[in-house]
Design a protein around this motif. Structure first.
Motif, PDB file in Angstrom:
ATOM      1  N   UNK A 142      48.446 -46.083  40.697  1.00 58.36           N
ATOM      2  CA  UNK A 142      48.820 -44.848  41.472  1.00 58.36           C
ATOM      3  C   UNK A 142      47.373 -43.874  41.711  1.00 58.36           C
ATOM      4  N   UNK A 143      46.358 -44.117  40.940  1.00 61.95           N
ATOM      5  CA  UNK A 143      45.162 -43.255  41.136  1.00 61.95           C
ATOM      6  C   UNK A 143      44.277 -44.276  42.250  1.00 61.95           C
ATOM      7  N   UNK A 147      40.689 -39.127  46.098  1.00 68.59           N
ATOM      8  CA  UNK A 147      39.893 -37.971  45.698  1.00 68.59           C
ATOM      9  C   UNK A 147      39.234 -38.050  44.287  1.00 68.59           C
ATOM     10  N   UNK A 148      39.942 -38.697  43.466  1.00 69.24           N
ATOM     11  CA  UNK A 148      39.489 -38.797  42.030  1.00 69.24           C
ATOM     12  C   UNK A 148      38.093 -39.647  41.827  1.00 69.24           C
ATOM     13  N   UNK A 149      37.210 -39.276  41.086  1.00 70.70           N
ATOM     14  CA  UNK A 149      35.977 -39.716  40.834  1.00 70.70           C
ATOM     15  C   UNK A 149      36.083 -40.845  39.541  1.00 70.70           C
ATOM     16  N   UNK A 150      36.138 -42.200  39.940  1.00 72.26           N
ATOM     17  CA  UNK A 150      36.694 -43.114  39.004  1.00 72.26           C
ATOM     18  C   UNK A 150      35.345 -43.457  38.250  1.00 72.26           C
ATOM     19  N   UNK A 207      37.222 -43.810  33.718  1.00 69.67           N
ATOM     20  CA  UNK A 207      36.341 -45.170  33.520  1.00 69.67           C
ATOM     21  C   UNK A 207      36.961 -45.896  32.573  1.00 69.67           C
ATOM     22  N   UNK A 208      37.420 -45.223  31.436  1.00 73.55           N
ATOM     23  CA  UNK A 208      37.716 -46.247  30.182  1.00 73.55           C
ATOM     24  C   UNK A 208      39.233 -46.366  30.637  1.00 73.55           C
ATOM     25  N   UNK A 209      40.137 -46.079  31.427  1.00 72.32           N
ATOM     26  CA  UNK A 209      41.151 -46.638  31.898  1.00 72.32           C
ATOM     27  C   UNK A 209      41.019 -47.838  32.969  1.00 72.32           C
TER      28      UNK A 209
END
Length: 89
Positions: free
Chosen positions: A24-25, A30-33, A39-41
């Motif tokens: 989903x992300x 928009x999210x900074x991975x 990052x852990x996910x």
């Protein structure tokens, strides 16, 4: 007392949630991975999905490996839990 089969089911549920969250992300740019906890996910997701992505190539721009991973992981969960329950664990 918590049985081993309950712990196995719980671990599989966590894996399912990680897969769903990262998929989903990936649709939301928009999210900074590069920041925690995403990052852990993503690292955990990549470890889980590496065998599936090696076997199943993307179809055009669509990656169906998470869908296949769900089916395989559900099958593995059922087999493992049934085996544990048959031993009384």
């Amino acid at each position: 007392m918590i049985s081993i089969s309950y712990i196995v089911v719980l671990l599989f549920r966590i894996i399912y949630l990680i897969i769903i969250a990262v998929v989903l992300l990936s649709w939301i740019p928009v999210f900074d991975t590069r920041k925690e906890p995403l990052l852990s996910l993503i690292k955990i997701y990549n470890i889980i999905m590496a065998p599936f992505k090696a076997i199943i190539p993307p179809i055009g721009m669509i990656d169906i490996s998470p869908l296949v991973a769900f089916f395989v992981l559900q099958l593995a969960e059922q087999v493992i839990v049934r085996a544990l329950l048959s031993f009384g664990l």
